[in-house]
Write an enzyme that holds these catalytic residues in place. Structure first.
Site, PDB file in Angstrom:
ATOM      1  N   HIS A   1       2.195  -5.142  30.166  1.00 48.42           N
ATOM      2  CA  HIS A   1       1.046  -4.008  31.187  1.00 48.42           C
ATOM      3  C   HIS A   1       0.805  -4.618  33.093  1.00 48.42           C
ATOM      4  O   HIS A   1       0.696  -6.188  32.359  1.00 48.42           O
ATOM      5  CB  HIS A   1       0.422  -3.615  30.133  1.00 48.42           C
TER       6      HIS A   1
ATOM      7  N   GLY B   1       8.038   1.922  32.427  1.00 41.82           N
ATOM      8  CA  GLY B   1       7.228   2.105  31.505  1.00 41.82           C
ATOM      9  C   GLY B   1       7.072   3.309  31.018  1.00 41.82           C
ATOM     10  O   GLY B   1       7.117   4.194  30.353  1.00 41.82           O
TER      11      GLY B   1
ATOM     12  N   ASP C   1      10.005   1.742  27.653  1.00 40.54           N
ATOM     13  CA  ASP C   1       9.983   1.361  26.704  1.00 40.54           C
ATOM     14  C   ASP C   1      10.785   1.883  25.391  1.00 40.54           C
ATOM     15  O   ASP C   1      11.186   1.395  25.431  1.00 40.54           O
ATOM     16  CB  ASP C   1       8.278   2.131  26.675  1.00 40.54           C
TER      17      ASP C   1
ATOM     18  N   ASP D   1      -1.912  -4.395  27.286  1.00 37.36           N
ATOM     19  CA  ASP D   1      -3.362  -4.763  28.222  1.00 37.36           C
ATOM     20  C   ASP D   1      -4.241  -4.143  26.589  1.00 37.36           C
ATOM     21  O   ASP D   1      -3.885  -3.130  26.406  1.00 37.36           O
ATOM     22  CB  ASP D   1      -3.312  -4.217  29.210  1.00 37.36           C
TER      23      ASP D   1
ATOM     24  N   HIS E   1       1.478   6.259  28.640  1.00 38.51           N
ATOM     25  CA  HIS E   1       2.719   6.369  27.327  1.00 38.51           C
ATOM     26  C   HIS E   1       2.126   5.485  26.146  1.00 38.51           C
ATOM     27  O   HIS E   1       3.279   4.845  25.365  1.00 38.51           O
ATOM     28  CB  HIS E   1       3.499   5.796  28.037  1.00 38.51           C
TER      29      HIS E   1
ATOM     30  N   ASP F   1       5.243   5.881  23.538  1.00 37.56           N
ATOM     31  CA  ASP F   1       6.410   5.014  23.909  1.00 37.56           C
ATOM     32  C   ASP F   1       5.983   3.608  23.181  1.00 37.56           C
ATOM     33  O   ASP F   1       6.925   2.792  22.506  1.00 37.56           O
ATOM     34  CB  ASP F   1       6.830   5.513  25.020  1.00 37.56           C
TER      35      ASP F   1
ATOM     36  N   ARG G   1       6.934  -0.872  16.449  1.00 35.87           N
ATOM     37  CA  ARG G   1       7.956   0.560  15.461  1.00 35.87           C
ATOM     38  C   ARG G   1       8.999   0.171  14.999  1.00 35.87           C
ATOM     39  O   ARG G   1       9.829  -0.822  13.823  1.00 35.87           O
ATOM     40  CB  ARG G   1       7.275   2.275  14.832  1.00 35.87           C
TER      41      ARG G   1
HETATM   42  O1  LIG Z   1       3.983   0.633  31.223  1.00 32.85           O
HETATM   43  C1  LIG Z   1       5.068  -0.503  30.756  1.00 32.85           C
HETATM   44  C2  LIG Z   1       5.076  -1.336  29.005  1.00 32.85           C
HETATM   45  O2  LIG Z   1       4.593  -0.263  28.364  1.00 32.85           O
HETATM   46  C3  LIG Z   1       5.833  -1.842  32.107  1.00 32.85           C
HETATM   47  O3  LIG Z   1       5.885  -0.852  32.250  1.00 32.85           O
HETATM   48  P1  LIG Z   1       6.792  -1.194  33.927  1.00 32.85           P
HETATM   49  O4  LIG Z   1       7.311  -2.818  33.749  1.00 32.85           O
HETATM   50  O5  LIG Z   1       7.670  -0.855  34.275  1.00 32.85           O
HETATM   51  O6  LIG Z   1       5.174  -1.721  34.793  1.00 32.85           O
END
Ligand SMILES: O=C(CO)COP(=O)(O)O
Length: 124
Positions: free
Chosen positions: A8, A55, A60, A80, A87, A90, A96
């Site tokens: 994140h 992500g 993800d 984080d 999301h 996701d 999971r």
């Molecule tokens: O959001 C993320 C994982 O949930 C990471 O995505 P990015 O690497 O594109 O920022």
């Protein structure tokens, strides 16, 4: 060894530092990553990474699908915990999927270090 790397935004600097510290292992592995994380790893660590979608755009889920098909051996997912993510479903689906398929998944730097240290020794 197929390693998925995801971080994140609040953890991307930690991911870059982690990847730099374990570069010898990562260089001899096949790496895939969500979009922005993968871009940072390419640009700042000089690693070859297959970049999937970002992500929040489904990255993800793409990694989860690959994992379910047996194409991911290890997941490093620096989440984080202090920042809500749009999301979240996701993210939960990917973690999971790791549990369903018994794939090692480190979600913080300390556990990632332990996992990557062990992998480095195993794959020398
Ligand atoms: O959001 C993320 C994982 O949930 C990471 O995505 P990015 O690497 O594109 O920022």
């Amino acid at each position: 060894m197929n390693i998925a790397l995801i971080a994140h935004d609040g953890k991307k600097n930690d991911m870059v530092a982690l990847a730099s510290a374990f570069k010898p292992l990562l260089e001899r592995s096949t790496l895939l990553a969500t979009g922005t994380t993968g871009g940072r790893l390419q640009a700042e660590c000089g690693l070859t990474v297959e970049r999937l979608l970002s992500g929040p755009m489904g990255g993800d889920l793409q990694i989860g699908a690959r994992l379910a098909m047996g194409a991911v051996d290890v997941v490093i997912f620096l989440r984080d915990p202090m920042t809500p993510q749009p999301h979240e479903p996701d993210i939960n689906a990917l973690v999971r999927a790791c549990d369903v398929h018994d794939i090692p998944c480190a979600t913080n730097v300390a556990s990632a270090r332990l996992l990557l240290t062990q992998l480095s020794a195993l794959t020398l």
